[in-house]
Design a protein around this motif. Structure first.
Motif, mmCIF file in Angstrom:
data_model
loop_
_atom_site.group_PDB
_atom_site.id
_atom_site.type_symbol
_atom_site.label_atom_id
_atom_site.label_comp_id
_atom_site.label_asym_id
_atom_site.label_seq_id
_atom_site.Cartn_x
_atom_site.Cartn_y
_atom_site.Cartn_z
ATOM 1 N N ILE A 148 0.843 -1.196 0.000
ATOM 2 C CA ILE A 148 0.000 0.000 0.000
ATOM 3 C C ILE A 148 0.879 1.248 0.000
ATOM 4 N N ALA A 149 1.945 1.250 0.785
ATOM 5 C CA ALA A 149 2.856 2.402 0.830
ATOM 6 C C ALA A 149 3.493 2.653 -0.532
ATOM 7 N N ASP A 150 3.905 1.591 -1.220
ATOM 8 C CA ASP A 150 4.482 1.753 -2.560
ATOM 9 C C ASP A 150 3.465 2.364 -3.515
ATOM 10 N N ASP A 151 2.218 1.918 -3.417
ATOM 11 C CA ASP A 151 1.168 2.440 -4.279
ATOM 12 C C ASP A 151 0.888 3.913 -3.958
ATOM 13 N N VAL A 152 0.850 4.251 -2.683
ATOM 14 C CA VAL A 152 0.639 5.645 -2.282
ATOM 15 C C VAL A 152 1.744 6.523 -2.866
ATOM 16 N N ALA A 153 2.997 6.096 -2.693
ATOM 17 C CA ALA A 153 4.133 6.883 -3.192
ATOM 18 C C ALA A 153 4.045 7.076 -4.703
ATOM 19 N N ALA A 154 3.609 6.049 -5.415
ATOM 20 C CA ALA A 154 3.508 6.140 -6.874
ATOM 21 C C ALA A 154 2.438 7.142 -7.318
ATOM 22 N N ARG A 155 1.475 7.429 -6.461
ATOM 23 C CA ARG A 155 0.384 8.351 -6.796
ATOM 24 C C ARG A 155 0.709 9.811 -6.456
ATOM 25 N N LEU A 156 1.798 10.042 -5.739
ATOM 26 C CA LEU A 156 2.111 11.397 -5.261
ATOM 27 C C LEU A 156 3.149 12.087 -6.124
ATOM 28 N N ASP A 157 3.110 13.397 -6.107
ATOM 29 C CA ASP A 157 4.112 14.217 -6.774
ATOM 30 C C ASP A 157 5.461 13.949 -6.106
ATOM 31 N N SER A 158 6.497 13.809 -6.895
ATOM 32 C CA SER A 158 7.812 13.478 -6.360
ATOM 33 C C SER A 158 8.318 14.524 -5.369
ATOM 34 N N ALA A 159 7.872 15.768 -5.484
ATOM 35 C CA ALA A 159 8.299 16.804 -4.542
ATOM 36 C C ALA A 159 7.838 16.483 -3.119
ATOM 37 N N MET A 160 6.758 15.732 -2.970
ATOM 38 C CA MET A 160 6.265 15.350 -1.644
ATOM 39 C C MET A 160 7.098 14.235 -1.026
ATOM 40 N N LEU A 161 7.989 13.636 -1.847
ATOM 41 C CA LEU A 161 8.781 12.494 -1.394
ATOM 42 C C LEU A 161 10.271 12.820 -1.301
ATOM 43 N N ALA A 162 10.605 14.087 -1.251
ATOM 44 C CA ALA A 162 12.009 14.516 -1.239
ATOM 45 C C ALA A 162 12.755 13.948 -0.038
ATOM 46 N N ASN A 163 13.977 13.514 -0.282
ATOM 47 C CA ASN A 163 14.865 12.983 0.758
ATOM 48 C C ASN A 163 14.264 11.798 1.511
ATOM 49 N N GLY A 164 13.379 11.064 0.846
ATOM 50 C CA GLY A 164 12.780 9.885 1.459
ATOM 51 C C GLY A 164 11.645 10.180 2.420
ATOM 52 N N ARG A 165 11.422 11.445 2.739
ATOM 53 C CA ARG A 165 10.342 11.835 3.651
ATOM 54 C C ARG A 165 9.034 11.969 2.876
ATOM 55 N N LEU A 166 7.953 11.995 3.589
ATOM 56 C CA LEU A 166 6.653 12.290 3.005
ATOM 57 C C LEU A 166 6.184 13.601 3.617
ATOM 58 N N THR A 167 6.012 14.619 2.781
ATOM 59 C CA THR A 167 5.538 15.928 3.226
ATOM 60 C C THR A 167 4.421 16.354 2.283
ATOM 61 N N PHE A 168 3.286 16.700 2.865
ATOM 62 C CA PHE A 168 2.120 17.019 2.043
ATOM 63 C C PHE A 168 1.240 18.046 2.740
ATOM 64 N N PRO A 169 0.432 18.778 1.956
ATOM 65 C CA PRO A 169 -0.501 19.733 2.565
ATOM 66 C C PRO A 169 -1.745 19.016 3.083
ATOM 67 N N GLN A 170 -2.187 19.433 4.265
ATOM 68 C CA GLN A 170 -3.439 18.938 4.864
ATOM 69 C C GLN A 170 -4.367 20.131 4.941
ATOM 70 N N GLU A 171 -5.484 20.086 4.228
ATOM 71 C CA GLU A 171 -6.401 21.225 4.180
ATOM 72 C C GLU A 171 -7.577 21.039 5.149
ATOM 73 N N SER A 172 -7.872 22.113 5.850
ATOM 74 C CA SER A 172 -8.979 22.115 6.811
ATOM 75 C C SER A 172 -9.758 23.411 6.688
ATOM 76 N N PHE A 173 -10.984 23.380 7.182
ATOM 77 C CA PHE A 173 -11.778 24.585 7.370
ATOM 78 C C PHE A 173 -11.714 24.920 8.850
ATOM 79 N N VAL A 174 -11.414 26.171 9.157
ATOM 80 C CA VAL A 174 -11.382 26.640 10.540
ATOM 81 C C VAL A 174 -12.461 27.709 10.675
ATOM 82 N N VAL A 175 -13.324 27.516 11.652
ATOM 83 C CA VAL A 175 -14.479 28.405 11.841
ATOM 84 C C VAL A 175 -14.379 29.091 13.194
ATOM 85 N N ALA A 176 -14.566 30.389 13.188
ATOM 86 C CA ALA A 176 -14.746 31.179 14.415
ATOM 87 C C ALA A 176 -16.096 31.877 14.278
ATOM 88 N N ALA A 177 -16.950 31.681 15.257
ATOM 89 C CA ALA A 177 -18.283 32.263 15.174
ATOM 90 C C ALA A 177 -18.740 32.689 16.571
#
Length: 180
Positions: A148-177
Motif C-alpha cells: 500500500i505504501a508503494d502504491d501511495v508513493a507512486a500516486r504522489l508528486d515526487s516533490a512530496m517524497l524529497a529525501n525519502g520523507r513524506l511531506t504534504f498539505p493537509q487542508e482544513s476549514f477553521v471556523v470562528a463564530a
C-alpha cells in the motif's frame, strides 16, 4: 421511546470547541444548533474540520491504494474524516444554527512523516483502520502495508517524497463564530 434531553442546560458555556469532530455527526446542522443552544449570549464557537479528501494528497492517495488492495469499502473510515462540501456550505450551516458573526477560513498546513511507509503503517496500526488488517499475521500485515505504501508513493508528486520523507498539505476549514 423516551429520549433523555442533553444534560447541559441552554446557555451553560462561554465557548464551544469542536476540533475535527463535526464530520462525524450524522446531522451536522443539528449538532451546530446544539452547540449554539448551550452557549451563553455572546458565546463563541471554534471548530475545525478536514476539507474534501482530494485536497489532502497523501490521504487521497492512501484511500485509493486501500480500495485497490483491500476492497472498495476499506477506505470508508478514512474518507469519513473529511467533508465533501466547501467552506461556503460549512459557513451556511453555522449561520443557520444561529451564529451571526461567522468566519470560515480554508487553512493548509504541511504534514511530514519520516517516509510513506511510516505514514501508511501509522494509518493501519494506530488508528481505527487497524481493523482492516486484524486477521493478518505479522508477515502478512507488513507485506500489505509495504504494498500500500508503494502504491501511495507512486500516486504522489515526487516533490512530496524529497529525501525519502513524506511531506504534504493537509487542508482544513477553521471556523470562528459567535452569538449576539
Amino acid at each position: 421511546m423516551y429520549q433523555r434531553p442533553c444534560a447541559y442546560l441552554s446557555g451553560s458555556f462561554d465557548v464551544v470547541l469542536c476540533q475535527l469532530g463535526l464530520q462525524f455527526f450524522p446531522d451536522r446542522p443539528r449538532a451546530l444548533k446544539e452547540m449554539a443552544r448551550v452557549l451563553r449570549p455572546s458565546g463563541r464557537l471554534g471548530l475545525s474540520v478536514y476539507s474534501a479528501i482530494e485536497h489532502t494528497p497523501a490521504a487521497h492517495a492512501f484511500v485509493q491504494a486501500l480500495d485497490k488492495f483491500l476492497g472498495a469499502e476499506s477506505s470508508r473510515t478514512k474518507r469519513a474524516e473529511h467533508l465533501s462540501c466547501g467552506a461556503a456550505e460549512v459557513g451556511t450551516w453555522v449561520r443557520q444554527a444561529g451564529f451571526d458573526r461567522v468566519d470560515v477560513e480554508t487553512v493548509s498546513k504541511q504534514i511530514s512523516f519520516p517516509s510513506t511507509l511510516d505514514y501508511v503503517r501509522f494509518q493501519l496500526t494506530a488508528t481505527p483502520m487497524a481493523a482492516l488488517l486484524k486477521k493478518e499475521d505479522d508477515i502478512g500485515r507488513e507485506s500489505k502495508i509495504a504494498a500500500i505504501a508503494d502504491d501511495v508513493a507512486a500516486r504522489l508528486d515526487s516533490a512530496m517524497l524529497a529525501n525519502g520523507r513524506l511531506t504534504f498539505p493537509q487542508e482544513s476549514f477553521v471556523v470562528a463564530a459567535s452569538l449576539r
